[in-house]
Motif scaffolding. Structure first.
Motif, PDB file in Angstrom:
ATOM      1  N   ARG A  33      59.273  75.475   1.215  1.00  0.00           N
ATOM      2  CA  ARG A  33      60.029  74.569   0.357  1.00  0.00           C
ATOM      3  C   ARG A  33      59.570  73.126   0.498  1.00  0.00           C
ATOM      4  N   SER A  34      59.058  72.751   1.671  1.00  0.00           N
ATOM      5  CA  SER A  34      58.635  71.366   1.862  1.00  0.00           C
ATOM      6  C   SER A  34      57.484  70.979   0.946  1.00  0.00           C
ATOM      7  N   SER A  35      56.734  71.953   0.434  1.00  0.00           N
ATOM      8  CA  SER A  35      55.636  71.639  -0.486  1.00  0.00           C
ATOM      9  C   SER A  35      56.137  71.231  -1.855  1.00  0.00           C
ATOM     10  N   ARG A  36      57.455  71.364  -2.075  1.00  0.00           N
ATOM     11  CA  ARG A  36      58.044  71.008  -3.373  1.00  0.00           C
ATOM     12  C   ARG A  36      59.018  69.844  -3.248  1.00  0.00           C
ATOM     13  N   ILE A  37      58.875  69.051  -2.177  1.00  0.00           N
ATOM     14  CA  ILE A  37      59.774  67.924  -1.936  1.00  0.00           C
ATOM     15  C   ILE A  37      58.944  66.673  -1.669  1.00  0.00           C
ATOM     16  N   SER A  38      59.316  65.595  -2.336  1.00  0.00           N
ATOM     17  CA  SER A  38      58.682  64.300  -2.098  1.00  0.00           C
ATOM     18  C   SER A  38      59.771  63.308  -1.717  1.00  0.00           C
ATOM     19  N   GLN A  39      59.853  62.988  -0.433  1.00  0.00           N
ATOM     20  CA  GLN A  39      60.866  62.045   0.032  1.00  0.00           C
ATOM     21  C   GLN A  39      60.442  61.429   1.355  1.00  0.00           C
ATOM     22  N   HIS A  40      61.038  60.293   1.656  1.00  0.00           N
ATOM     23  CA  HIS A  40      60.752  59.578   2.899  1.00  0.00           C
ATOM     24  C   HIS A  40      59.246  59.399   3.100  1.00  0.00           C
ATOM     25  N   ARG A  41      58.570  59.093   2.005  1.00  0.00           N
ATOM     26  CA  ARG A  41      57.122  58.856   2.024  1.00  0.00           C
ATOM     27  C   ARG A  41      56.319  60.092   2.433  1.00  0.00           C
ATOM     28  N   SER A  42      56.950  61.236   2.431  1.00  0.00           N
ATOM     29  CA  SER A  42      56.245  62.479   2.749  1.00  0.00           C
ATOM     30  C   SER A  42      55.914  63.191   1.449  1.00  0.00           C
ATOM     31  N   LEU A  43      54.629  63.400   1.204  1.00  0.00           N
ATOM     32  CA  LEU A  43      54.193  64.026  -0.039  1.00  0.00           C
ATOM     33  C   LEU A  43      53.925  65.495   0.200  1.00  0.00           C
ATOM     34  N   GLY A  44      54.994  66.301   0.255  1.00  0.00           N
ATOM     35  CA  GLY A  44      54.833  67.736   0.341  1.00  0.00           C
ATOM     36  C   GLY A  44      54.623  68.265   1.736  1.00  0.00           C
ATOM     37  N   GLN A  45      53.934  69.406   1.801  1.00  0.00           N
ATOM     38  CA  GLN A  45      53.764  70.162   3.043  1.00  0.00           C
ATOM     39  C   GLN A  45      52.392  69.900   3.653  1.00  0.00           C
ATOM     40  N   PRO A  95      31.091  63.077   4.008  1.00  0.00           N
ATOM     41  CA  PRO A  95      31.804  64.153   4.696  1.00  0.00           C
ATOM     42  C   PRO A  95      33.190  63.700   5.161  1.00  0.00           C
ATOM     43  N   THR A  96      34.139  64.633   5.114  1.00  0.00           N
ATOM     44  CA  THR A  96      35.507  64.391   5.564  1.00  0.00           C
ATOM     45  C   THR A  96      35.763  65.227   6.808  1.00  0.00           C
ATOM     46  N   THR A  97      36.332  64.602   7.832  1.00  0.00           N
ATOM     47  CA  THR A  97      36.670  65.310   9.066  1.00  0.00           C
ATOM     48  C   THR A  97      38.179  65.254   9.257  1.00  0.00           C
ATOM     49  N   THR A  98      38.838  66.403   9.266  1.00  0.00           N
ATOM     50  CA  THR A  98      40.287  66.461   9.413  1.00  0.00           C
ATOM     51  C   THR A  98      40.711  67.871   9.797  1.00  0.00           C
ATOM     52  N   ASP A  99      41.982  68.020  10.181  1.00  0.00           N
ATOM     53  CA  ASP A  99      42.518  69.341  10.522  1.00  0.00           C
ATOM     54  C   ASP A  99      43.695  69.722   9.633  1.00  0.00           C
ATOM     55  N   HIS A 100      43.944  68.933   8.559  1.00  0.00           N
ATOM     56  CA  HIS A 100      45.078  69.268   7.696  1.00  0.00           C
ATOM     57  C   HIS A 100      44.872  68.644   6.311  1.00  0.00           C
ATOM     58  N   VAL A 101      45.636  69.171   5.360  1.00  0.00           N
ATOM     59  CA  VAL A 101      45.698  68.614   4.014  1.00  0.00           C
ATOM     60  C   VAL A 101      47.152  68.674   3.568  1.00  0.00           C
ATOM     61  N   GLN A 102      47.595  67.629   2.878  1.00  0.00           N
ATOM     62  CA  GLN A 102      48.985  67.546   2.425  1.00  0.00           C
ATOM     63  C   GLN A 102      49.045  68.004   0.973  1.00  0.00           C
ATOM     64  N   LEU A 103      49.922  69.005   0.683  1.00  0.00           N
ATOM     65  CA  LEU A 103      50.030  69.565  -0.659  1.00  0.00           C
ATOM     66  C   LEU A 103      51.437  69.357  -1.201  1.00  0.00           C
ATOM     67  N   LEU A 104      51.530  68.653  -2.324  1.00  0.00           N
ATOM     68  CA  LEU A 104      52.797  68.474  -3.024  1.00  0.00           C
ATOM     69  C   LEU A 104      52.696  69.183  -4.369  1.00  0.00           C
ATOM     70  N   GLN A 105      53.508  70.211  -4.558  1.00  0.00           N
ATOM     71  CA  GLN A 105      53.481  70.957  -5.810  1.00  0.00           C
ATOM     72  C   GLN A 105      54.129  70.151  -6.937  1.00  0.00           C
ATOM     73  N   ILE A 106      53.973  70.664  -8.169  1.00  0.00           N
ATOM     74  CA  ILE A 106      54.588  70.039  -9.332  1.00  0.00           C
ATOM     75  C   ILE A 106      56.107  70.030  -9.151  1.00  0.00           C
ATOM     76  N   ILE A 107      56.716  68.855  -9.233  1.00  0.00           N
ATOM     77  CA  ILE A 107      58.163  68.745  -9.050  1.00  0.00           C
ATOM     78  C   ILE A 107      58.860  68.219 -10.294  1.00  0.00           C
ATOM     79  N   ASN A 108      58.106  67.839 -11.315  1.00  0.00           N
ATOM     80  CA  ASN A 108      58.702  67.321 -12.549  1.00  0.00           C
ATOM     81  C   ASN A 108      58.665  68.384 -13.637  1.00  0.00           C
ATOM     82  N   GLY A 109      59.637  68.333 -14.558  1.00  0.00           N
ATOM     83  CA  GLY A 109      59.646  69.256 -15.675  1.00  0.00           C
ATOM     84  C   GLY A 109      60.171  70.631 -15.303  1.00  0.00           C
ATOM     85  N   PRO A 110      60.006  71.634 -16.203  1.00  0.00           N
ATOM     86  CA  PRO A 110      60.491  72.993 -15.932  1.00  0.00           C
ATOM     87  C   PRO A 110      59.835  73.566 -14.682  1.00  0.00           C
TER      88      PRO A 110
END
Length: 753
Positions: free
Chosen positions: A90-102, A51-66
């Motif tokens: 927009r943050s879900s489509r950005i990978s920077q400063h070790r932050s993987l999305g929204q 089981p996983t216990t948490t209150d959030h999930v980090q989502l990074l959308q596809i940022i490569n290609g078309p």
């Protein structure tokens, strides 16, 4: 476990888009779905062991290609509970400063299964999705409070059955293990299925292995300077760019400072703005201008404004107008002037350009921007040193691990081979080999993006007795392998063998099929092939004293194809003959009818009889019994079900029964097919007029609702014709002989009445 409702696109399951790649910790890979198709409702699901216990999930959308389409809303579902809707920004489509999305926040909860459903995108649903990119997630970061993210690690286990059968007796035989990374040529939108090899091999005994293999320069290294270092770049001047044209290693940043007008730094297609090029000197230089040589033709864009940064100063400068040429590859040189600046590093960034558009392969519209190519950049005469002919070959311990321990290997080859993306040779530093133990052994290769080098193939070879031996030493009768020359054809190959002295295997590299047959000229027929190499056709050839001979490999089903084509041609000719002969007879009877009253009466009777037959076929009750009707319905329905669908076959069978037993239904069903066809055409015409759907590959999918009516329009007339044919046979068996021509002529007046 990780799974998804779909991946890739409606035509192909591209393996680099599998669901598990959204949980591998690599932002260069991910789950992708729905290119050229509707995506709402597609789901990604992970089920964890604990089981996983948490209150959030980090989502990074596809940022490569078309990326003309992206997700705007998702629905999260935990175990089998209610869905929670979330909006992606927009943050879900950005990978920077070790932050993987929204970070998508929800109430704290404990669960084992998480389902992420695509609820909406920035593109509305419509009848067509031509040119629309896929959507998905490069990374889904999920972790229990204070724990490490849940990651998927894929290990490919090599086949075990053969070694398990031999057991310890396998030590008496040589053993070769080949491992190949699953890959494509990395040109967008495709990418490799495997970013690196992780293989597990089970051995029944301890053995030592020699190692060889293939490696290639990886063009998308995290640090672009790693490529130049790998190629042996050295000297006081270094140059690099953040990106370059996909698949073109000679298009790197260093090509703009090598003094060679045949090479250039070329940006990627479409991603042209904000591309930058850097040159660094060992000591400070003072500059107030740059001389830039561009390719200015119909296949390249040109910049109109640049940002020039030297040291801590940066200026935006206009590029003088560049006259583009109709000659492909034409070079134009301009001088960009600015206030004097001093520093050891010069960086130029493309901030504005005269874009040259091109059509997208997928969308078909002029929506892609052709690249910019800087052939030479003269900055105070800075030049990179020439690269050596051969690659440096130090012993490296950072590329391969065996059972967790690094092993030393060398990469050997020429600079030209590396630039052409051809394979470089892999060899061990230690000639004593690699020791693998009884049981499971794990072989891991570092991903190419980390070292600018990708290992594509590794071969482990061990001689009988378990000692390490080069794979070439294990090939029996190596000098006796004959040479082969092939005269190619489409369905038949003539193969000439020269210098055969011992039995050997001949391989036809086409997918294995029993239709392929081989025979030696003047010798035995070898028959069908044997499956070899996991996919191909192979024959074991025993020369039996023949050193030079010829053989034929033929696709034998083609003979039936030729027969079928010949029969089809004969049928077409027969139809033409029937039409011509029938037409000639009709013309002759018309001439006779004009000349003789008796003949005219005979023709009248004949036409009346035919008219009466047609009227009875349309309106009359069938002459079939109930048993005959049932048999006809089953036969016609079965044929219809085979060529269309079983349900439609049942419907047509019912229509046959109705037509055979009900007078008025027969009249309706005889014309129903044509009416349905007209209605189908009318529906499609009005839909085209209203929606203006373009004529693209997937156009037929817009009218899926017309498939069943279209089948009805096609098979119903055929069913009625078949019923008429059955009735005609039954009538022919019980009918009285037709009256003679004389009797016909005598009763013409009565028949006319």
């Amino acid at each position: 476990s990780v799974q998804a409702t779909a991946y890739g696109n409606p035509i192909s399951f591209t393996p680099e888009d599998r669901a598990a790649l959204a949980f591998d910790g690599n932002v260069d890979t991910g789950w992708s779905v729905g290119a050229f198709d509707k995506v709402n409702g597609q789901r990604l699901e992970i089920v964890t062991n604990k089981p996983t216990t948490t209150d959030h999930v980090q989502l990074l959308q596809i940022i490569n290609g078309p990326r003309d389409r992206y997700i705007t809303k998702v629905k999260l579902r935990f175990d089998d509970g209610p869905r929670v809707e979330a909006t992606l920004d927009r943050s879900s489509r950005i990978s920077q400063h070790r932050s993987l999305g929204q970070s998508v926040v929800f109430g704290k909860r404990t669960f084992r299964k998480l389902s992420i459903e695509i609820a909406d995108t920035n593109k509305p649903d419509g009848p067509l999705y031509s040119g629309m990119s896929a959507v998905g997630f490069e990374e889904v970061t999920l972790a229990s409070d204070g724990g490490q993210p849940i990651r998927v690690r894929e290990v490919t286990r090599l086949p075990q059955d053969m070694l398990a059968v031999f057991g310890s007796d396998s030590q008496q035989h040589p053993l070769v293990v080949t491992m190949t990374r699953l890959r494509v040529r990395e040109v967008p939108p495709r990418s490799d299925e495997e970013s690196s090899m992780v293989r597990a091999i089970d051995l029944p005994s301890d053995r030592s292995f020699a190692l060889t293999g293939d490696a290639r320069v990886f063009p998308y290294a995290t640090d672009p300077r790693d490529i130049d270092r790998l190629l042996g770049g050295s000297g006081p001047v270094q140059a690099w760019a953040n990106q370059f044209l996909a698949g073109c290693l000679s298009c790197r940043g260093a090509s703009a400072f090598d003094g060679d007008l045949t090479t250039a730094w070329t940006t990627p297609v479409n991603a042209v703005l904000d591309q930058w090029l850097v040159v660094r000197a060992a000591s400070p230089v003072t500059l107030n201008h740059l001389d830039l040589s561009f390719i200015a033709d119909a296949q390249h864009s040109v910049p109109t404004r640049l940002k020039v940064q030297i040291g801590n100063k940066a200026l935006n400068v206009q590029v003088p107008p560049i006259r583009q040429s109709a000659t492909i590859g034409a070079i134009r040189t301009v001088r960009v002037a600015f206030a004097s600046m001093t520093g050891t590093q010069v960086k130029i960034t493309i901030t504005k350009l005269a874009a040259k558009p091109t059509k997208s392969y997928f969308a078909g519209d002029a929506n892609l921007v052709l690249p910019v190519s800087i052939v030479e950049m003269n900055a105070a005469g800075l030049r990179v040193a020439a690269f050596p002919t051969d690659l440096p070959a130090p012993c490296r311990h950072d590329l391969v691990k065996v059972n967790g321990a690094p092993i030393g290997i060398r990469i050997v080859g020429s600079n030209a081979t590396a630039i052409d993306s051809d394979p470089l040779h892999v060899e061990l530093c230690d000639s004593s080999g690699i020791a693998l133990h009884h049981g499971s052994n794990l072989i891991e290769v570092v991903p190419g993006r980390d070292k600018a080098l990708q290992l594509d193939r590794l071969v482990l070879s061990s001689a009988s007795g378990g000692r390490a031996a080069p794979v070439g030493d294990l090939i029996p009768h190596r000098d006796a392998i004959p040479t082969v020359s092939v005269s190619k054809g489409r369905t038949k190959f003539t193969v000439s063998i020269h210098g055969a002295s011992k039995p050997f295997w001949l391989v036809l590299g086409q997918s294995n099929n029993a239709g392929w047959n081989a025979a030696i000229h003047g010798g035995p027929d070898l028959g069908a092939s044997t499956l070899v190499d996991g996919y191909a056709n192979g024959w074991r050839i025993d020369p039996r004293g023949r050193r030079d001979f010829t053989m034929t490999i033929e696709w034998q089903p083609q003979q039936r194809v030729w027969v079928a084509l010949a029969l089809s041609g004969l049928v077409v000719l027969a139809c033409i003959v029937v039409v011509l002969v029938t037409g000639a007879r009709l013309r002759k009877r018309r001439r006779q009818a004009r000349a003789l009253p008796e003949a005219r009466d005979a023709v009248t009777v004949d036409l009346l009889e035919r008219s009466q037959w047609v009227w009875e076929a349309v309106t009359g009750r069938s002459s079939l019994s109930w048993m005959q009707t049932a048999a006809a319905a089953v036969l016609i329905g079965a044929v219809t079900g085979l060529v269309s669908s079983p349900r439609l076959g049942v419907v047509i069978a019912a229509a046959v029964v109705l037509a055979a037993r009900v007078r008025r239904a027969r009249l309706v069903l005889n014309v129903a097919g044509g009416i349905v066809l007209i209605l189908v055409g009318a529906y499609i015409m009005q839909a085209q007029w209203r929606h203006h759907n373009p004529a693209v590959f997937e156009w037929p999918t817009l009218y899926d609702n017309m498939i069943i009516p279209g089948w009805i329009a096609l098979v119903l007339p055929g069913a009625m014709w078949a019923l008429d044919a059955v009735e005609g046979r039954v009538k022919a068996r019980v009918a009285d002989p037709l009256p003679s021509n004389t009797a016909r002529a005598a009763t013409a007046d009565e028949a006319g009445r």
